[in-house]
Design an enzyme around this catalytic site. Sequence first.
Site, PDB file in Angstrom:
ATOM      1  N   GLU A  25      25.549  34.078  27.510  1.00  0.00           N
ATOM      2  CA  GLU A  25      24.396  34.066  28.402  1.00  0.00           C
ATOM      3  C   GLU A  25      23.507  35.262  28.085  1.00  0.00           C
ATOM      4  O   GLU A  25      24.010  36.379  27.867  1.00  0.00           O
ATOM      5  CB  GLU A  25      24.850  34.138  29.860  1.00  0.00           C
ATOM      6  CG  GLU A  25      25.751  32.983  30.275  1.00  0.00           C
ATOM      7  CD  GLU A  25      26.239  33.123  31.704  1.00  0.00           C
ATOM      8  OE1 GLU A  25      27.275  33.798  31.900  1.00  0.00           O
ATOM      9  OE2 GLU A  25      25.581  32.587  32.606  1.00  0.00           O
ATOM     10  N   LYS A  57      28.924  17.110  30.112  1.00  0.00           N
ATOM     11  CA  LYS A  57      27.971  17.171  29.004  1.00  0.00           C
ATOM     12  C   LYS A  57      28.281  16.108  27.959  1.00  0.00           C
ATOM     13  O   LYS A  57      29.435  15.790  27.683  1.00  0.00           O
ATOM     14  CB  LYS A  57      27.988  18.574  28.380  1.00  0.00           C
ATOM     15  CG  LYS A  57      27.338  19.632  29.277  1.00  0.00           C
ATOM     16  CD  LYS A  57      27.348  20.987  28.628  1.00  0.00           C
ATOM     17  CE  LYS A  57      26.592  22.000  29.476  1.00  0.00           C
ATOM     18  NZ  LYS A  57      25.133  21.761  29.482  1.00  0.00           N
ATOM     19  N   HIS A  72      35.416  27.174  33.267  1.00  0.00           N
ATOM     20  CA  HIS A  72      34.714  26.540  32.147  1.00  0.00           C
ATOM     21  C   HIS A  72      35.483  26.644  30.832  1.00  0.00           C
ATOM     22  O   HIS A  72      35.724  25.642  30.153  1.00  0.00           O
ATOM     23  CB  HIS A  72      33.331  27.170  31.966  1.00  0.00           C
ATOM     24  CG  HIS A  72      32.414  26.965  33.127  1.00  0.00           C
ATOM     25  ND1 HIS A  72      32.390  25.807  33.868  1.00  0.00           N
ATOM     26  CD2 HIS A  72      31.471  27.775  33.675  1.00  0.00           C
ATOM     27  CE1 HIS A  72      31.478  25.915  34.824  1.00  0.00           C
ATOM     28  NE2 HIS A  72      30.913  27.094  34.724  1.00  0.00           N
ATOM     29  N   LYS A 121      32.265  25.235  41.804  1.00  0.00           N
ATOM     30  CA  LYS A 121      33.033  26.445  41.510  1.00  0.00           C
ATOM     31  C   LYS A 121      32.252  27.659  41.997  1.00  0.00           C
ATOM     32  O   LYS A 121      31.031  27.591  42.165  1.00  0.00           O
ATOM     33  CB  LYS A 121      33.344  26.510  40.002  1.00  0.00           C
ATOM     34  CG  LYS A 121      32.135  26.841  39.102  1.00  0.00           C
ATOM     35  CD  LYS A 121      32.156  28.276  38.671  1.00  0.00           C
ATOM     36  CE  LYS A 121      31.059  28.604  37.706  1.00  0.00           C
ATOM     37  NZ  LYS A 121      30.916  30.023  37.389  1.00  0.00           N
ATOM     38  N   LYS A 131      27.496  38.241  29.548  1.00  0.00           N
ATOM     39  CA  LYS A 131      26.102  38.283  29.987  1.00  0.00           C
ATOM     40  C   LYS A 131      25.339  39.327  29.182  1.00  0.00           C
ATOM     41  O   LYS A 131      25.931  40.210  28.576  1.00  0.00           O
ATOM     42  CB  LYS A 131      26.025  38.597  31.482  1.00  0.00           C
ATOM     43  CG  LYS A 131      26.623  37.490  32.351  1.00  0.00           C
ATOM     44  CD  LYS A 131      26.406  37.749  33.817  1.00  0.00           C
ATOM     45  CE  LYS A 131      26.945  36.601  34.655  1.00  0.00           C
ATOM     46  NZ  LYS A 131      26.232  35.329  34.373  1.00  0.00           N
ATOM     47  N   HIS A 161      30.502  21.309  35.535  1.00  0.00           N
ATOM     48  CA  HIS A 161      29.439  20.542  34.901  1.00  0.00           C
ATOM     49  C   HIS A 161      29.555  20.508  33.380  1.00  0.00           C
ATOM     50  O   HIS A 161      29.004  19.613  32.737  1.00  0.00           O
ATOM     51  CB  HIS A 161      28.058  21.053  35.326  1.00  0.00           C
ATOM     52  CG  HIS A 161      27.690  22.395  34.776  1.00  0.00           C
ATOM     53  ND1 HIS A 161      28.080  23.574  35.358  1.00  0.00           N
ATOM     54  CD2 HIS A 161      26.963  22.739  33.684  1.00  0.00           C
ATOM     55  CE1 HIS A 161      27.610  24.583  34.660  1.00  0.00           C
ATOM     56  NE2 HIS A 161      26.923  24.116  33.633  1.00  0.00           N
TER      57      HIS A 161
END
Length: 492
Positions: free
Chosen positions: A212, A178, A236, A144, A336, A174
């Site tokens: 994040e 998990k 995501h 992505k 972020k 990803h």
Amino acid sequence: MQEAFDLVIFGGTGDLSRRKLLPAIYAGLVAGRVDAASRIVLTSRSGLEGDVAAWLDGIFAENVPACGVDAASLKQFANMVTVIELGLTDGGEDWEALQSLLAGNSDRAIVHFLAVPPSVFTRTCKLLGDYGLNDTNARVVLEKPLGHDLASAQAINAEVGRWFDESQTFRIDHYLGKEAVQNLLALRFSNIMFEQLWSARTIDHIQITIAEDLGVQGRGAFYEGTGAMRDMVQNHLLQLLCLVAMEPPARLDADSIREEKLKVLKSLKKYTADEAEQNIVRAQYSGGAMAGEVVGSYVDDLDLDGDSTTETFVALKTYIQNWRWADVPFYLRTGKRLPDRFAEIVIQFKPIPHSPHEGWGKHINPNRFIIRLQPEDHLALRMMVKNHGSATEALREVEMNLDAVGDDATRLGPYLRLILDAARGDQSLFVHREEVEHAWRWVDHIVEHWQASDAPLKTYQAGTWGPYEVHHLMVRDDRQWFHETSGRLSNG
């Protein structure tokens, strides 16, 4: 152990390869999950000077594999790795060299992992086709983001589809690899009690958070003009929402899972302009403090001249308009420069309808099912019990740990699982083109409202949980954000 395969990482000396892919594959080799006869080809615009083993040792010193590093295994791994100089604009001798290198193992799976910008996806796939590296044993893995809107995603999908059919195309997320996500599916679909609880009858609301603590340094060229909605929500967060909300598939295979995920995406509430204004918060971080150190604003980090309208934070409330989830709000947030780095899903159940003991009062917390994805995988149920040895009215909240014990999959990480699945041709944990396009339709609709609005972009100090409006998004519904890694409610 999986059969030997060939892995070609385009952008093989780049950031993603060095931080995630190579450490994951090395750990797989040490754990006996990757056959030492497999070959790893790393492409680079400038090739590699010096010894491969020494270069890998330097990489693993900065990005330590989960298993640690020992000299014997490092030498074995280095023997599997070849670095070649390769351009992605035109064919030529370098592509002929790659073609020759991969020849001679026609029965072996070849995984082409495109760890390169989306702008060169289609050109790379065409070159792979021109040099016959797209036969039936070949797969292409696309990192992505896949485009920046519906039109660009459709163009990429169409062009890639000229050279690789859908069964050969693996769009990676990803988070889907998990261990906690896989355990969520196992718990949901192998235990009848979860199916009985998994609906609007018992669930109050669902929160999905990817927080994040870093800024955008190193990603500025990509991030400016893209923002959190396109970068994180479109892929995501919506993929995690789909896995939580989808109906039980007939089988846990790629087609059945994708069919149910698509139904969720098609059922997402479409916002009017007023609803978007009321239920979506977008903001950009200003200067602040992180871990006791002063940090700059988004504009400072990118050294921009003037202001920017790119959001680094999005929080929203939405609904899935179907029978199972009618009137259950889904709260999504990502940003972020937040105080902590974590990703988790919180399934909060409804409060008990009546307290049989007057002393319990406000001491009863609602039951919660916690799925933590990072910094470590963790699943748990939170419930109330009597506080041992205390008075009758004393309650305490306990956590029932649902983690798998003795499983090395968590240690090895999601990228290894997904690469091995691609080599096997198993698309269960990958994203179909229709999912990508439906997600973009929903996101584009929101972005269009933003572009038509004259509302200013909100700001939040670095090191905080976003602007006040994020807190209000919950409080107005008499709810709060839950931050599992600190074990307490966070007030935005």
